[in-house]
Design a protein around this motif. Structure first.
Motif, PDB file in Angstrom:
ATOM      1  N   VAL A 246      23.464  10.208 -38.645  1.00 51.66           N
ATOM      2  CA  VAL A 246      23.674   9.619 -39.972  1.00 51.66           C
ATOM      3  C   VAL A 246      24.662   8.457 -39.884  1.00 51.66           C
ATOM      4  O   VAL A 246      24.451   7.392 -40.473  1.00 51.66           O
ATOM      5  N   ARG A 250      23.647   4.443 -40.591  1.00 54.60           N
ATOM      6  CA  ARG A 250      24.312   3.717 -41.685  1.00 54.60           C
ATOM      7  C   ARG A 250      24.878   2.385 -41.197  1.00 54.60           C
ATOM      8  O   ARG A 250      24.868   1.392 -41.928  1.00 54.60           O
ATOM      9  N   GLY A 260      19.155   3.466 -41.656  1.00 50.78           N
ATOM     10  CA  GLY A 260      19.114   4.771 -42.294  1.00 50.78           C
ATOM     11  C   GLY A 260      18.524   4.740 -43.689  1.00 50.78           C
ATOM     12  O   GLY A 260      18.222   5.791 -44.257  1.00 50.78           O
ATOM     13  N   LYS A 266      14.939   8.579 -43.258  1.00 53.48           N
ATOM     14  CA  LYS A 266      15.534   9.488 -44.253  1.00 53.48           C
ATOM     15  C   LYS A 266      14.866  10.863 -44.176  1.00 53.48           C
ATOM     16  O   LYS A 266      15.533  11.901 -44.213  1.00 53.48           O
ATOM     17  N   MET A 269      15.973  12.848 -41.045  1.00 54.98           N
ATOM     18  CA  MET A 269      17.334  13.387 -41.133  1.00 54.98           C
ATOM     19  C   MET A 269      17.445  14.458 -42.208  1.00 54.98           C
ATOM     20  O   MET A 269      18.223  15.407 -42.069  1.00 54.98           O
ATOM     21  N   TRP A 273      18.706  18.172 -41.552  1.00 58.70           N
ATOM     22  CA  TRP A 273      19.769  18.807 -42.347  1.00 58.70           C
ATOM     23  C   TRP A 273      19.359  20.211 -42.762  1.00 58.70           C
ATOM     24  O   TRP A 273      20.153  21.158 -42.687  1.00 58.70           O
TER      25      TRP A 273
END
Length: 368
Positions: A246, A250, A260, A266, A269, A273
């Protein structure tokens, strides 16, 4: 002691969070990824003085040891927090092998063996490192029966090169063999932060701690605790991989936008998560079951290992890929995480082995 209730508790206590902060600060100061990469280049990954600070000064080595034997009298929940942080940093330290597996093995014998109790005192203070001389891949339900006779040489034993004492299962029971009396032959590991070695300790070396039946039960107890808390190491590793991915996406820009922000990344990730959240629940459940001595501990540990091993590997693979070209370089620590995750995937029983255990415990046919 925490975790001694009938209700499953997955939350971290204030004490556990304080312990986490202390361990994380120590590792950031003494054993960051750059330090570990530099140590690997020397051929000896252990950071000088780190074990003394972690095991002795913080007291992490004695968390599982009762106060009567010189330990902290804490529980597997606190030890799990330490392993989370060691996993995040991919720290080269014999914590899992000595402070968990060897310690639990000796605890099973401490009430009946004065030498075992004396060894626990040394382990609790961090002055002694003990390693159970069975292969890293030995699963709780197969060892020590499946372990080769150490008189002819074991398989690949983790952290044997760092041990002061080797706990050697033989036909007549468990023997404590000083490292100076054994031959330790280093092997080439995939994970350079967890050295492997073949151990040769012939008959007549060391002192006998227990008979065959007691040894069998003690070794299985040690490996069960190791497998359960290995899930926390895998959790910490996966969490770092997600956070690092992440952060990088970014900061990395393409077409004047952070990469990102691209929808495809997205989604990747977000899925990762969810996997990490599930791994946290499974790992915490295993730690809590071990701490409470729950009747379903074997099942909970098997579930944690079957799930967390795969999550750690997937998280590390995604970390490498989402970093693009830099993720493939030796200078970036992503490869440390990937190699540790792949090594942990086989440690203390593969995911498939634990799935077979789950199937047997719940009465379902194992997958073909």
């Amino acid at each position: 002691m925490t975790g001694q209730t009938d209700q499953l508790d997955l939350l971290y206590s204030d004490t556990e969070e304080d312990l986490r902060a202390a361990v994380r600060a120590l590792l950031a100061d003494r054993a960051g990824h750059r330090t570990v990469l530099a140590r690997i280049e020397t051929g000896s990954p252990y950071v000088p003085g780190l074990w003394k600070s972690l095991a002795g000064d913080i007291g992490a080595a004695g968390l599982l040891v009762p106060e009567e034997y010189g330990g902290q009298g804490a529980s597997h929940r606190e030890a799990a927090v330490v392993l989370e942080e060691l996993g995040r940093a991919v720290t080269p330290a014999p914590y899992l092998t000595s402070a968990v597996v060897a310690t639990e093995t000796l605890l099973a014998l401490a009430g009946e063996s004065d030498p075992a109790a004396e060894l626990l005192g040394g382990l609790a203070g961090g002055g002694t490192v003990a390693v159970l001389a069975v292969p890293l891949t030995a699963a709780p339900d197969t060892a020590p029966d499946a372990a080769p006779d150490p008189g002819r040489g074991t398989g690949a034993v983790a952290d044997a090169v760092a041990a002061d004492v080797l706990l050697v299962p033989r036909a007549d029971g468990l023997h404590a063999v000083p490292a100076a009396e054994a031959t330790v032959v280093p092997q080439t590991p995939l994970d350079l932060t967890r050295p492997l070695a073949r151990v040769l300790a012939g008959p007549g070396t060391g002192s006998r701690l227990a008979g065959p039946d007691e040894t069998r039960a003690a070794v299985r107890r040690g490996l069960l605790a190791g497998a359960g808390l290995l899930a926390s190491e895998q959790l910490g590793l996966a969490a770092w991989c997600l956070e690092e991915s992440v952060r990088h996406t970014r900061e990395r820009h393409q077409f004047n936008r952070p990469v990102g922000s691209f929808q495809a990344l997205k989604h990747r990730m977000a899925q990762l998560w969810l996997d990490v959240v599930g791994a946290r629940a499974a790992a915490r459940a295993a730690a809590d079951a071990l701490a409470a001595g729950a009747p379903d501990t074997r099942l909970t540990v098997a579930v944690a290992q079957a799930y967390c091993a795969k999550v750690a590997v997937r998280a590390a693979e995604e970390c490498v890929q989402l970093h693009g070209g830099i993720g493939m370089t030796w200078e970036h620590p992503a490869h440390l995480a990937l190699k540790r995750a792949k090594s942990d995937q086989l440690a203390l029983g593969s995911a498939g082995r634990h799935q077979d255990v789950i199937a047997g415990l719940v009465g379902l046919p194992a997958p073909a």
